[in-house]
Design a protein around this motif. Structure first.
Motif, PDB file in Angstrom:
ATOM      1  N   TYR A 394      -0.812   2.140  -9.877  1.00 13.44           N
ATOM      2  CA  TYR A 394      -0.425   0.773  -9.530  1.00 13.44           C
ATOM      3  C   TYR A 394      -1.552   0.129  -8.726  1.00 13.44           C
ATOM      4  N   LEU A 395      -1.994  -1.045  -9.153  1.00 13.10           N
ATOM      5  CA  LEU A 395      -3.061  -1.785  -8.472  1.00 13.10           C
ATOM      6  C   LEU A 395      -2.473  -3.058  -7.880  1.00 13.10           C
ATOM      7  N   VAL A 396      -2.742  -3.297  -6.589  1.00 14.92           N
ATOM      8  CA  VAL A 396      -2.241  -4.512  -5.947  1.00 14.92           C
ATOM      9  C   VAL A 396      -3.377  -5.165  -5.152  1.00 14.92           C
ATOM     10  N   ASP A 397      -3.688  -6.397  -5.519  1.00 17.49           N
ATOM     11  CA  ASP A 397      -4.752  -7.196  -4.909  1.00 17.49           C
ATOM     12  C   ASP A 397      -4.090  -8.429  -4.317  1.00 17.49           C
ATOM     13  N   SER A 398      -4.215  -8.632  -3.004  1.00 24.58           N
ATOM     14  CA  SER A 398      -3.439  -9.677  -2.355  1.00 24.58           C
ATOM     15  C   SER A 398      -4.173 -10.193  -1.124  1.00 24.58           C
ATOM     16  N   GLY A 399      -3.654 -11.268  -0.556  1.00 23.47           N
ATOM     17  CA  GLY A 399      -4.255 -11.803   0.658  1.00 23.47           C
ATOM     18  C   GLY A 399      -3.375 -12.863   1.287  1.00 23.47           C
ATOM     19  N   GLY A 400      -3.704 -13.204   2.529  1.00 20.60           N
ATOM     20  CA  GLY A 400      -2.948 -14.209   3.260  1.00 20.60           C
ATOM     21  C   GLY A 400      -3.861 -15.264   3.849  1.00 20.60           C
ATOM     22  N   GLN A 401      -3.305 -16.460   4.025  1.00 19.83           N
ATOM     23  CA  GLN A 401      -3.992 -17.544   4.709  1.00 19.83           C
ATOM     24  C   GLN A 401      -3.389 -17.692   6.100  1.00 19.83           C
ATOM     25  N   TYR A 402      -4.216 -17.465   7.107  1.00 17.95           N
ATOM     26  CA  TYR A 402      -3.815 -17.623   8.499  1.00 17.95           C
ATOM     27  C   TYR A 402      -4.725 -18.673   9.138  1.00 17.95           C
ATOM     28  N   PRO A 403      -4.278 -19.374  10.186  1.00 18.52           N
ATOM     29  CA  PRO A 403      -5.120 -20.396  10.795  1.00 18.52           C
ATOM     30  C   PRO A 403      -6.468 -19.883  11.288  1.00 18.52           C
ATOM     31  N   ASP A 404      -6.542 -18.585  11.560  1.00 21.69           N
ATOM     32  CA  ASP A 404      -7.789 -18.026  12.079  1.00 21.69           C
ATOM     33  C   ASP A 404      -8.578 -17.234  11.045  1.00 21.69           C
ATOM     34  N   GLY A 405      -8.084 -17.111   9.819  1.00 23.74           N
ATOM     35  CA  GLY A 405      -8.849 -16.374   8.819  1.00 23.74           C
ATOM     36  C   GLY A 405      -8.116 -16.202   7.508  1.00 23.74           C
ATOM     37  N   THR A 406      -8.877 -15.839   6.496  1.00 28.20           N
ATOM     38  CA  THR A 406      -8.375 -15.642   5.134  1.00 28.20           C
ATOM     39  C   THR A 406      -8.582 -14.181   4.760  1.00 28.20           C
ATOM     40  N   THR A 407      -7.547 -13.520   4.268  1.00 23.65           N
ATOM     41  CA  THR A 407      -7.657 -12.096   3.943  1.00 23.65           C
ATOM     42  C   THR A 407      -7.595 -11.865   2.439  1.00 23.65           C
ATOM     43  N   ASP A 408      -8.153 -10.730   2.024  1.00 25.46           N
ATOM     44  CA  ASP A 408      -8.192 -10.339   0.613  1.00 25.46           C
ATOM     45  C   ASP A 408      -8.398  -8.835   0.575  1.00 25.46           C
ATOM     46  N   ILE A 409      -7.443  -8.096   0.040  1.00 18.32           N
ATOM     47  CA  ILE A 409      -7.497  -6.639   0.045  1.00 18.32           C
ATOM     48  C   ILE A 409      -6.911  -6.102  -1.258  1.00 18.32           C
ATOM     49  N   THR A 410      -7.543  -5.073  -1.797  1.00 13.72           N
ATOM     50  CA  THR A 410      -6.991  -4.391  -2.975  1.00 13.72           C
ATOM     51  C   THR A 410      -6.818  -2.908  -2.664  1.00 13.72           C
ATOM     52  N   ARG A 411      -5.663  -2.383  -3.034  1.00  8.63           N
ATOM     53  CA  ARG A 411      -5.424  -0.956  -2.946  1.00  8.63           C
ATOM     54  C   ARG A 411      -4.865  -0.471  -4.285  1.00  8.63           C
ATOM     55  N   THR A 412      -5.280   0.725  -4.657  1.00  9.29           N
ATOM     56  CA  THR A 412      -4.797   1.370  -5.872  1.00  9.29           C
ATOM     57  C   THR A 412      -3.957   2.569  -5.455  1.00  9.29           C
ATOM     58  N   ILE A 413      -2.745   2.652  -5.991  1.00 15.42           N
ATOM     59  CA  ILE A 413      -1.750   3.628  -5.535  1.00 15.42           C
ATOM     60  C   ILE A 413      -1.335   4.531  -6.689  1.00 15.42           C
ATOM     61  N   TRP A 414      -1.230   5.816  -6.392  1.00 13.37           N
ATOM     62  CA  TRP A 414      -0.614   6.721  -7.354  1.00 13.37           C
ATOM     63  C   TRP A 414       0.883   6.784  -7.050  1.00 13.37           C
ATOM     64  N   VAL A 415       1.694   6.422  -8.047  1.00 11.92           N
ATOM     65  CA  VAL A 415       3.147   6.494  -7.904  1.00 11.92           C
ATOM     66  C   VAL A 415       3.573   7.887  -8.376  1.00 11.92           C
ATOM     67  N   GLY A 416       4.001   8.743  -7.458  1.00 11.28           N
ATOM     68  CA  GLY A 416       4.356  10.136  -7.759  1.00 11.28           C
ATOM     69  C   GLY A 416       5.644  10.260  -8.554  1.00 11.28           C
ATOM     70  N   PRO A 417       6.272  11.419  -8.500  1.00  6.53           N
ATOM     71  CA  PRO A 417       6.028  12.490  -7.514  1.00  6.53           C
ATOM     72  C   PRO A 417       4.988  13.522  -7.921  1.00  6.53           C
ATOM     73  N   ASP A 418       4.613  13.580  -9.209  1.00  2.64           N
ATOM     74  CA  ASP A 418       3.668  14.607  -9.634  1.00  2.64           C
ATOM     75  C   ASP A 418       2.255  14.245  -9.197  1.00  2.64           C
ATOM     76  N   SER A 419       1.339  15.213  -9.301  1.00  2.00           N
ATOM     77  CA  SER A 419      -0.060  14.975  -8.982  1.00  2.00           C
ATOM     78  C   SER A 419      -0.716  14.135 -10.072  1.00  2.00           C
ATOM     79  N   PRO A 420      -1.694  13.283  -9.716  1.00  2.88           N
ATOM     80  CA  PRO A 420      -2.356  12.438 -10.711  1.00  2.88           C
ATOM     81  C   PRO A 420      -3.269  13.248 -11.626  1.00  2.88           C
ATOM     82  N   PRO A 421      -3.528  12.753 -12.837  1.00  2.70           N
ATOM     83  CA  PRO A 421      -4.427  13.451 -13.769  1.00  2.70           C
ATOM     84  C   PRO A 421      -5.855  13.509 -13.228  1.00  2.70           C
TER      85      PRO A 421
END
Length: 601
Positions: A394-421
């Motif tokens: 699962y890939l999620v790329d997101s961000g927020g607008q705050y009065p003091d700054g703009t954020t942008d972050i992506t994280r890639t997640i393995w959805v278990g329960p088994d181990s990834p290939p």
């Protein structure tokens, strides 16, 4: 009756073109300010074709049509746009100008809206068409507007003041610097139409474009430091007018075109990359002497002052807590099969809203489960929504607008329960190694982003792999999540930003990735601040990156044996700081999860 099918809309456009004695028309994703993200009223390409990406264009002829997108959207365009109505072309390999020249008849008249294209684009395409006996014709009004029956109105949201504590400098000071530049260049005025440049110069923000806090308006700055701000007057509350003072004349947006007459005989600066062709046409018509030069706001806006830098740090740390809460929630709920892409988007937004300072998201969250993550700029809707299936990426790329700054972050997640290939772990670890290599890199002043791009790709290249997007884009301060002129990417020429030297104070993303069509996508993204760097025993001046984004990276996908000791040290040091920043902001199960996620490798 409203036209509900894209075939009917295409047919209506062709009939409108015939009425105007046009044999074709070019439809970009653009507005009168050449914005990357545009208001609902300007989403003409999406209305016509169904394409929901943020970059692309269409060329419509009487009996054929084509869509032009880059590598970020090759999968998305085929899913959203009918292959029976449009050919799909990939830029830069496929040129719209070449396609038009190869498909038009001699004597053809191809229309374009001069308020949506640059002068350089019009000259280049016009030259190609002239070579085959056709011509490019500016239209009076946009033909799509004539057939788009339920076209949204332009936003009337009020502008508001960006507090000087967050801006770091007054609007008067900024306008004074522009005036000094005009005098030094022996210029009388500059026309500024880029919405973020207008907002930054005046220390105002707005809500006219989703996720980008700008107000639809234009600015003319004079050599005496005064300015004319062209905006719908009802969008300017009293406190905004008071903050600007008498040196900024507030004039109706409707006056903008006529106001060029006041520049007759004057030397006027206009940026050919950021001002539309129509602005150059008007300057020519009134007899102004045009000096083509870069928007003088772009570089000062990109180089963040001390207040903006600290604001970014504060916004990133606040955002990090929301990301941690989301990742913990995901670790509990996703393996049960009860989460889909849309519910994940909503939950992440809820966590960000727990901060009373959140003003908006900084872009539509990219929430890609399994094969949907293989489209780098995928945007989920009800039709494409997919479950986060157990034992998937699962890939999620997101961000927020705050009065003091703009954020942008992506994280890639393995959805278990088994181990990834093994393959997924290998690709993820190569992306991680590239991310670390760029994060720790030092470089001398004058180094462009293109010189650093290969550091992020090297471990993928060694395995014969790559990704079809840039590695890093600039980021604004409570402004656009994509901001120039700086960029880290393969060299693409002067207008791409890749030859812009990186300078202390610039903020960029660091986001290498890997995408396997039909299966999964991987990306790791943090924001970094270019800073001066002292190197023991080094000679001369050096720059490096201060990491701004702090959130756990999924250790499940890491192959420790593929990392060097230095890379393991980076991982451990980074996660120790993640723990220090986030732990005071969370408690209970989230804190326990965080402690585990931040354990040394």
């Amino acid at each position: 009756m409203l036209m509900h099918t894209h075939e009917a809309r295409l047919d209506a456009l062709r009939k409108e073109l015939a009425k105007r004695d046009l044999d074709g028309f070019v439809v970009p994703i653009s507005d009168e300010h050449l914005s990357e993200y545009v208001g609902a009223y300007a989403q003409r390409l999406a209305w016509l074709t169904g394409f929901g990406g943020s970059a692309g264009s269409a060329a419509v002829l009487a009996h054929t049509a084509a869509m032009f997108v880059d590598g970020r959207y090759t999968l998305q365009v085929r899913e959203q746009v009918s292959g029976e109505l449009y050919e799909c072309k990939s830029v830069p390999d496929d040129s719209m100008a070449d396609w038009l020249a190869g498909n038009v008849q001699e004597g053809a008249r191809i229309g374009f809206d001069p308020w949506l294209h640059t002068r350089g684009w019009a000259k280049a395409v016009g030259k190609k068409l002239e070579a085959v006996g056709a011509q490019l014709v500016p239209t009076d009004g946009n033909p799509i507007d004539a057939v788009w029956e339920d076209q949204p109105e332009r936003s009337m949201a009020p502008a508001f003041v960006q507090d000087e504590a967050n801006a770091g400098r007054s609007s008067a000071e900024k306008r004074g610097e522009i005036a000094e530049w005009l005098k030094a260049e022996k210029l009388d005025a500059v026309v500024i139409s880029a919405l973020d440049s207008v907002a930054w110069t005046l220390n105002i923000r707005g809500a006219d474009v989703d996720h980008t806090p700008v107000a639809l308006s234009y600015l003319m700055v004079q050599a005496d430091g005064t300015a004319d701000w062209f905006i719908a007057p009802e969008k300017v509350p009293g406190d905004v007018a008071q903050a600007l003072g008498n040196a900024v004349r507030i004039r109706s947006n409707d006056e903008f075109s006529a106001a060029f007459a006041e520049l007759a005989g004057k030397r006027v600066a206009s940026d050919p990359a950021r001002n539309v062709a129509a602005i150059f046409e008007r300057l020519n018509e009134v007899g102004a002497e045009i000096v083509s030069t870069d928007d003088p706001v772009v570089l000062p806006k990109a180089i963040k002052n001390a207040a903006e830098q600290q604001g970014h740090r504060d916004a990133q740390h606040r955002d990090a807590a929301a990301i941690a809460k989301f990742l913990h929630w995901l670790s509990v709920e996703a393996p049960t099969g009860s989460v889909d892409e849309l519910s994940a988007v909503d939950r992440l937004a809820d966590f960000r809203r727990e901060s009373d300072l959140l003003r908006d998201l900084s872009f539509d969250t990219i929430s890609g489960a399994g094969p949907n993550g293989a489209s780098p700029h995928y945007r989920v809707d009800e039709d494409s929504n997919r479950q986060l299936e157990p034992n998937s990426v699962y890939l999620v790329d997101s961000g927020g607008q705050y009065p003091d700054g703009t954020t942008d972050i992506t994280r890639t997640i393995w959805v278990g329960p088994d181990s990834p290939p093994d393959e997924v772990c290998d690709r993820f670890t190569r992306v991680l190694k590239g991310h670390i290599a760029l994060d720790v890199q030092t470089f001398p002043p004058g180094t462009p982003g293109s010189a650093l791009d290969g550091f992020a790709r090297q471990h993928l290249w060694m395995a014969g792999l790559d990704y079809a997007h840039g590695t890093g884009h600039g980021v604004g301060s409570f402004l656009g999540v994509h901001e120039g002129p700086q960029r880290i990417a393969k060299p693409r020429g002067a207008q791409s930003g890749t030859d812009q030297p990186l300078m202390a104070g610039m903020i960029l993303s660091n986001e290498p990735g890997y995408y396997k069509a039909g299966e999964y996508g991987i990306r790791i993204e943090n924001l970094v601040l270019v800073e001066e760097r002292q190197i023991e025993g080094g000679e001369g001046e050096w720059l490096g990156f201060e990491t701004l984004t702090f959130a756990p990276i999924d250790r499940t996908l890491v192959r420790r044996e593929l990392l060097s000791e230095a890379e393991i040290a980076w991982w451990n040091g980074y996660h120790a700081k993640v723990r220090d920043i986030i732990a005071p902001q969370v408690d209970g199960d989230v804190l326990a999860w965080l402690e585990q996620a931040c354990e040394p490798l």
